[in-house]
Design a protein around this motif. Sequence first.
Motif, PDB file in Angstrom:
ATOM      1  N   UNK A 184     -16.150 -28.433  14.518  1.00 20.47           N
ATOM      2  CA  UNK A 184     -16.223 -27.308  13.581  1.00 20.47           C
ATOM      3  C   UNK A 184     -16.964 -27.751  12.323  1.00 20.47           C
ATOM      4  N   UNK A 226      -5.052 -19.280  12.248  1.00 21.14           N
ATOM      5  CA  UNK A 226      -5.983 -20.242  12.856  1.00 21.14           C
ATOM      6  C   UNK A 226      -7.381 -19.615  12.929  1.00 21.14           C
ATOM      7  N   UNK A 227      -7.441 -18.362  13.367  1.00 18.54           N
ATOM      8  CA  UNK A 227      -8.733 -17.669  13.455  1.00 18.54           C
ATOM      9  C   UNK A 227      -9.359 -17.532  12.073  1.00 18.54           C
ATOM     10  N   UNK A 228      -8.543 -17.225  11.070  1.00 18.56           N
ATOM     11  CA  UNK A 228      -9.037 -17.095   9.698  1.00 18.56           C
ATOM     12  C   UNK A 228      -9.566 -18.423   9.166  1.00 18.56           C
ATOM     13  N   UNK A 230     -10.807 -20.956  10.954  1.00 20.11           N
ATOM     14  CA  UNK A 230     -12.077 -21.277  11.621  1.00 20.11           C
ATOM     15  C   UNK A 230     -13.208 -20.427  11.027  1.00 20.11           C
ATOM     16  N   UNK A 231     -12.943 -19.148  10.822  1.00 18.33           N
ATOM     17  CA  UNK A 231     -13.967 -18.275  10.220  1.00 18.33           C
ATOM     18  C   UNK A 231     -14.325 -18.767   8.819  1.00 18.33           C
ATOM     19  N   UNK A 234     -16.680 -21.764   8.929  1.00 21.32           N
ATOM     20  CA  UNK A 234     -18.065 -21.381   9.246  1.00 21.32           C
ATOM     21  C   UNK A 234     -18.738 -20.676   8.079  1.00 21.32           C
TER      22      UNK A 234
END
Lengths: 335, 335
Positions: A184, A226-228, A230-231, A234
């Motif tokens: 990541x 977790x999704x937040x 990773x976003x 990025x």
Amino acid sequence: MKTIMEQQETTKTGVASGERDKVHVFAPATVANMVCGFDVLGFALHEPGDEVVIRRAGEPGVRLVNITGDEGRLPREVSRNTVSASVISFLQYIGRCDIGIEIELHKHMPIGSGLGSSAASTVAGLYAVNKLLGSPLSRRELLPFAMEGEELACGHGHADNVAPALLGGITLIRGYNPLDVVALPAPPALHASVVFPHVDVPTRDARQMIRTKVALQDAVTQWGNVAGLVAGLFRNDYELIGRSMQDVLIEPTRAILIPEFYEMRRLAIDAGALSFGISGSGPSVFAFAQNAEQANGITSVIQAHLTAQGIGSHGYMSKINMEGPKEITNKHAVI
Amino acid sequence: MKTIMEQQETTKTGVASGERDKVHVFAPATVANMVCGFDVLGFALHEPGDEVVIRRAGEPGVRLVNITGDEGRLPREVSRNTVSASVISFLQYIGRCDIGIEIELHKHMPIGSGLGSSAASTVAGLYAVNKLLGSPLSRRELLPFAMEGEELACGHGHADNVAPALLGGITLIRGYNPLDVVALPAPPALHASVVFPHVDVPTRDARQMIRTKVALQDAVTQWGNVAGLVAGLFRNDYELIGRSMQDVLIEPTRAILIPEFYEMRRLAIDAGALSFGISGSGPSVFAFAQNAEQANGITSVIQAHLTAQGIGSHGYMSKINMEGPKEITNKHAVI
């Protein structure tokens, strides 16, 4: 400066082309879980970390010739020490059990700190022995051997410390069947403040306290976070990173084992931390900040508080270490 | 062509500056969950979708003057119909209960399909009434009113359909306290194949079948996959997207309610699908593919199989709809 050909000529008899007779490697400490990503996320620090020196020896077999910095706590038997055991697995895999290997392990980080101490040692050893033999495997191909070392050290062969220690940066273990490690991105301004309070939280106990069944509602909250996260990584969205790093499942249990946990969190957030949580299974804690000064300030304020409570600590400040293990060439080995 | 000033002059008496006397809007169907992201992920389709016409009327109050395409299944009472009820909430919030509003709802998509039917209607109505009144709220500010509509329609005020229907694209509901909706990128080649088999799976029943406690180990697998999917979307990594879209928690239960589920999956994967799963709570299923031809092929092969089993179906193919609701200006309203 010598050419590669000349260097090869000076190595001692029995060392094949591309092989070397000594490699000295540093591998970094790592912060597993990253608060919301239990068992799947982790990142590498610049400090602390461990050093391993691997030398060719005349007599076949793997020997542990020196371990420093562990206060005698690590196993000296080659089959039980994670560094030598994983080196042996590696040599068996590549079919080089005929050669002689001497290992020195110099620990420069605390054991049982929740900072991936065994992972740093294991990764340093594997990276060094692979280099010594002309890099027959890629870094990623070393991962299963490092996971074997974790199995030996912690009783579970997870990759959440060894993956960032070996590959550097921030890593996601998407899954284990088959092993799928995703690198990541790390936002450039991200700095970690890390504090290891001198209290004992064995990894096995910390894992055993966790419930094996969780409320689906809490799991949904966790994977939203977790999704937040990773976003946010990025997007270089520091605010999103910060508000995503919450753990409703594991932290409430593990925090019980860490004295002053909620007070340390309050101090970190007051000092400008984006996020605060447990490193791995603890007792180390870490905070993210947006610059070195802020991260240093957080480390200082937490350490000062622990001192006032009569608790000793180690404190660190580091950017995300994108490199992982590195060879040490400008320094003499201890032996 | 008329200027804005001239248009305003032609509106009937009682309509303030910036307001209009009729707005006609399409809002899209949506696929919630995206296999691994139960209750947090969703995306918008280009078709199917619903249309709402909102008109100013002389007499104060909100009236449902026409509903088509629902086979008489939707409530006609303004307080029970999601479109009128959410419009009333909106008007109360902005303090405009004095005005008269007539609503037409033209459903062009199946009810109870798992494609966000109620969300499409509610979002179309809210987007239209907001435009009619000169856009006093932003799109994001309309979200709580759309969630109220979902509460009325489904018994739970989730945002996983209304967020992508309203904002377009792929959305993450990071959390609800406070509501935090994150727009995720959509890789340009991503195409969705969607099939609605004509079997009845009420959303309430589908939710009640799901266990409220789950194994932590399964939850970890799930959030590893959610993180992998988000990383894949940012990287345009179609393989990573595909292998991340697995659901070990919800699908095994919900698939029981969907005839031919595993055979449809086999056919989709054989036809080149990156992933396959349930849309929302089903019975619709969807697959991701990397181009329109492949997505059309998947839709066709699944529909042909269902037909052979005596099951009727609707089939669709769509890229990710980045726009969300849109005003229809080149078409006459039914009334």
